[in-house]
Design an enzyme around this catalytic site. Structure first.
Site, PDB file in Angstrom:
ATOM      1  N   SER A  49      11.614 -36.974 -71.036  1.00 17.72           N
ATOM      2  CA  SER A  49      11.632 -37.934 -69.764  1.00 17.72           C
ATOM      3  C   SER A  49      10.340 -37.739 -68.963  1.00 17.72           C
ATOM      4  O   SER A  49       9.625 -36.667 -69.355  1.00 17.72           O
ATOM      5  CB  SER A  49      12.815 -37.917 -68.944  1.00 17.72           C
ATOM      6  OG  SER A  49      12.887 -38.778 -67.791  1.00 17.72           O
ATOM      7  N   TYR A 108      18.562 -32.222 -64.198  1.00 17.18           N
ATOM      8  CA  TYR A 108      17.970 -33.096 -65.231  1.00 17.18           C
ATOM      9  C   TYR A 108      16.655 -33.008 -65.431  1.00 17.18           C
ATOM     10  O   TYR A 108      16.024 -32.954 -66.428  1.00 17.18           O
ATOM     11  CB  TYR A 108      18.434 -34.616 -64.977  1.00 17.18           C
ATOM     12  CG  TYR A 108      17.716 -35.718 -65.795  1.00 17.18           C
ATOM     13  CD1 TYR A 108      18.507 -35.991 -67.047  1.00 17.18           C
ATOM     14  CD2 TYR A 108      16.723 -36.343 -65.420  1.00 17.18           C
ATOM     15  CE1 TYR A 108      17.984 -36.805 -67.854  1.00 17.18           C
ATOM     16  CE2 TYR A 108      16.200 -37.199 -66.482  1.00 17.18           C
ATOM     17  CZ  TYR A 108      16.806 -37.759 -67.674  1.00 17.18           C
ATOM     18  OH  TYR A 108      16.553 -38.515 -68.555  1.00 17.18           O
TER      19      TYR A 108
END
Length: 258
Positions: free
Chosen positions: A149, A163
């Protein structure tokens, strides 16, 4: 271009019909690969039916990829059905059906929440990669694509510390592993999606996508095409890298202006 034709691929986290994993699986299949897909629930069999391919081209099995025995079982079953795994797309993570995804400020996060977030986003990637590597090294060919990401490696969001840590860890693991296996014909790369419109996207995330230079959120297929390229034979001299797919969002300082 020979691409991925005739190769066997596993795509994890492919349970959502509108997700990046399933979009990637469809693209791999259309490009001539044999594709095994997995998710944590039986809905993966619905995705298999939607692929519309015979048992010699596509395979599905639900598995909890935080459990080593289930990872081994998945790889063994996929290879029995489709042949030796030559491509792995580690897409599982972010959310897990039936799980309480941790969020909020780091100072208020429980240890269990932290461990869970690392497990579904990073440990799954480690276990799957470790399971397929020996065969790839022995055959002197492999493509490993990690769905990282921009969050973590390049930018941060308040309340997403676990995350971000997992996705940054994925990139660090990718770089180290690329050095370890580069001489064995195995490449290891990341895709770094930005704001992508999926079934789980919030309205705030969709709005953020509208403020990218491209002016809209990305689609799962647009991320899938990046993964398809990194999984191809033509990407043989690219390893240890992250290909950002974010509509140019990280290049701009002002993100909310007119």
């Amino acid at each position: 271009m020979s691409g991925v034709a005739g190769r066997t691929a596993i795509v994890t986290g492919a349970g959502s019909a509108d997700g990046i994993g399933f979009a990637t699986a469809r693209l791999l299949l259309a490009a001539g690969a044999r594709v095994a897909i997995t998710s944590t629930t039986e809905r993966i069999h619905d995705r298999l039916a939607e692929l519309g391919a015979g048992p010699d081209r596509a395979f599905a099995l639900p598995a909890d990829l935080t459990v080593p025995a289930q990872v081994t079982g998945l790889v063994d079953a996929a290879e029995a059905a489709l042949g030796p795994v030559e491509i792995l797309v580690n897409n599982a993570g972010m959310t897990q059906v039936g799980g309480d995804v941790p969020g909020g400020r780091l100072s208020e996060m429980s240890e269990a929440g932290w461990d869970y977030g690392i497990a579904i986003n990073l440990k799954t990637c480690f276990l799957m990669t470790r399971a397929v590597l020996p065969g790839m090294i022995a055959r002197r060919y492999g493509r490993i694509v990690q769905m990282s990401s921009v969050t973590g490696p390049l930018v941060g969001i308040a309340g997403s510390s676990v995350y971000a840590a997992a996705k940054a860890g994925m990139l660090g693991m990718t770089r180290a592993l690329a050095i370890e296996v580069g001489s064995s014909g195995v490449t290891v790369n990341c895709v770094g999606p930005g704001w992508i419109r999926t079934a789980s996207s919030s309205e705030a995330e969709i709005t953020a996508g509208r403020h990218t230079p491209v002016g809209r959120p990305g689609t799962p297929a647009e991320v899938g095409h990046a993964a398809l390229f990194l999984a191809s034979e033509e990407a043989s001299y690219i390893t240890g890298q992250m290909l950002v797919v974010d509509g140019g969002n990280i290049i701009q300082e002002y993100k909310g202006g007119s």
